[in-house]
Design a protein around this motif. Structure first.
Motif, PDB file in Angstrom:
ATOM      1  N   GLU A  88      21.560   8.692  13.564  1.00 19.48           N
ATOM      2  CA  GLU A  88      21.730   8.628  15.013  1.00 19.48           C
ATOM      3  C   GLU A  88      20.595   7.839  15.645  1.00 19.48           C
ATOM      4  O   GLU A  88      19.440   7.926  15.214  1.00 19.48           O
ATOM      5  N   LEU A  89      20.919   7.069  16.678  1.00 19.02           N
ATOM      6  CA  LEU A  89      19.929   6.219  17.332  1.00 19.02           C
ATOM      7  C   LEU A  89      18.751   7.039  17.872  1.00 19.02           C
ATOM      8  O   LEU A  89      17.592   6.608  17.782  1.00 19.02           O
ATOM      9  N   GLU A  90      19.028   8.220  18.421  1.00 13.65           N
ATOM     10  CA  GLU A  90      17.953   9.058  18.950  1.00 13.65           C
ATOM     11  C   GLU A  90      16.979   9.476  17.843  1.00 13.65           C
ATOM     12  O   GLU A  90      15.765   9.538  18.065  1.00 13.65           O
ATOM     13  N   LYS A  91      17.491   9.738  16.648  1.00 15.78           N
ATOM     14  CA  LYS A  91      16.622  10.098  15.525  1.00 15.78           C
ATOM     15  C   LYS A  91      15.781   8.893  15.116  1.00 15.78           C
ATOM     16  O   LYS A  91      14.586   9.018  14.798  1.00 15.78           O
ATOM     17  N   PHE A  92      16.397   7.722  15.117  1.00 12.48           N
ATOM     18  CA  PHE A  92      15.680   6.494  14.768  1.00 12.48           C
ATOM     19  C   PHE A  92      14.522   6.256  15.746  1.00 12.48           C
ATOM     20  O   PHE A  92      13.399   5.949  15.344  1.00 12.48           O
ATOM     21  N   ILE A  93      14.787   6.442  17.041  1.00 12.75           N
ATOM     22  CA  ILE A  93      13.736   6.287  18.053  1.00 12.75           C
ATOM     23  C   ILE A  93      12.638   7.324  17.841  1.00 12.75           C
ATOM     24  O   ILE A  93      11.445   7.017  17.957  1.00 12.75           O
ATOM     25  N   ALA A  94      13.032   8.550  17.498  1.00 11.31           N
ATOM     26  CA  ALA A  94      12.048   9.609  17.264  1.00 11.31           C
ATOM     27  C   ALA A  94      11.125   9.271  16.102  1.00 11.31           C
ATOM     28  O   ALA A  94       9.928   9.596  16.124  1.00 11.31           O
ATOM     29  N   GLU A  95      11.656   8.606  15.073  1.00 18.14           N
ATOM     30  CA  GLU A  95      10.837   8.201  13.931  1.00 18.14           C
ATOM     31  C   GLU A  95       9.807   7.148  14.351  1.00 18.14           C
ATOM     32  O   GLU A  95       8.661   7.165  13.891  1.00 18.14           O
TER      33      GLU A  95
END
Length: 337
Positions: free
Chosen positions: A270-277
């Motif tokens: 998910e894009l939100e998880k990618f941003i969180a990383e």
């Protein structure tokens, strides 16, 4: 197979592949126009690293220049040709579609015509996960229909697949086309999300989050990707005598020495998880500007890499956490942020 010809060698993937092959002791001849679609200085910096190796030679010219392509290929007499050069970018293909016809259609034809003259053991050419377009059945399999492209960029890449198949059939030239899935890593393209997000987050600017964050991508680490390409060198497709020779799930053509192969991480993030990383690696929280989906984009991609595994015994394995830490560290060092 020691002499390798790579188009797009100053590009993100081409640079990493050339570097890997040179470390293995191969002779690499690179071909690139070094255009200004994005910062040419980044391309020159990649080239400067490659030029430090004695086994690397280089031609600076456009794919659209048939004489230059022909001369470079014939002079280098490669055992393997890897065609990575292309006009990239889903969104830019809306603004300037002609560039995609000239580079991706005419340029690819020029390369295939030159390849026919030297008869390499294997021609490998890049396609993209974008060819799956509006397909909703996931994970994407190479044997699924892919007739609903959503961008002109994807349409030119689908055309390349059709051209490659016809050329392989007519000229009996072993050809593999690989479909990439959202590649990221050090020396990545400035127009891609990892670079754009990291730059904005470290600079305190907002990041644009399309489709209100409801996006998923099969992020593939560049080191894994080029290792997969290298292993595919030795998996040379042969024209089958009958359809019974084609294993279930294999995309091998029944009428040509031609195959399609997904190269992806087999894990849709998910894009939100990618941003969180990226936030975790950078130590900074992102300011987000949620937006509608952009034209030509798709909400999700997800590779079935079973065929890659069955052909090579390899599957991409770098986790998104590992890859992003490496990317952000490189970004900070290269840009001094």
């Amino acid at each position: 197979m020691t002499r390798i010809f790579i188009t797009g060698v100053a590009g993100f993937i081409g640079f990493h592949l050339a570097d890997l092959l040179l470390e293995e002791g191969c002779e690499v001849h690179g071909f690139d126009a070094v255009n200004d679609y994005y910062d040419p200085q980044l391309k020159e910096a990649r080239l400067a690293i490659l030029k430090q190796k004695k086994a690397f030679t280089f031609t600076r010219a456009k794919l659209e220049d048939a004489a230059a392509v022909d001369q470079a290929v014939v002079n280098s007499q490669p055992d393997v040709i890897v065609h990575l050069a292309a006009q990239a970018g889903v969104r830019y293909s809306i603004e300037n579609p002609r560039a995609y016809v000239e580079s991706n259609i005419i340029g690819t034809f020029n390369l295939m015509e030159a390849a026919q003259k030297v008869r390499p053991a294997h021609l490998l050419m890049a396609s993209t996960s974008s060819v799956y377009g509006a397909n909703t059945e996931m994970p994407y399999r190479e044997t699924a229909k892919a007739d609903t492209q959503m961008s002109f960029y994807a349409a030119t890449k689908k055309a390349n697949e059709a051209m490659g198949h016809a050329w392989a059939h007519i000229h009996d030239l072993p050809t593999t086309m690989f479909r990439f899935f959202t590649v990221y890593g050090s020396w990545g393209r400035p127009d891609m999300a990892p670079h754009l997000f990291t730059d904005a987050i470290l600079s305190g600017r907002e990041i644009n989050v399309f489709n209100h964050g409801k996006m998923q991508r099969d992020f593939t680490y560049v080191g894994d990707l080029v290792r997969a390409i290298r292993l595919l060198f030795d998996v040379i497709p042969a024209r089958p005598n009958s359809t019974e020779e084609i294993a279930q799930g294999d995309s091998l053509s029944p009428v040509a020495p031609f195959r399609l192969v997904n190269i992806g991480n087999s894990n849709s993030v998910e894009l939100e998880k990618f941003i969180a990383e990226i936030e975790a690696a950078a130590g900074v929280k992102a300011k987000k500007n949620y937006m509608e989906m952009q034209k030509g984009d798709v909400p999700a991609t997800w590779a079935d890499a079973t065929l890659l595994m069955s052909l090579t015994g390899y599957q991409p394995q770098t986790s998104i956490s590992e890859g992003i830490v490496e990317f952000v560290a490189w970004f900070r060092e290269y840009y001094g942020k």
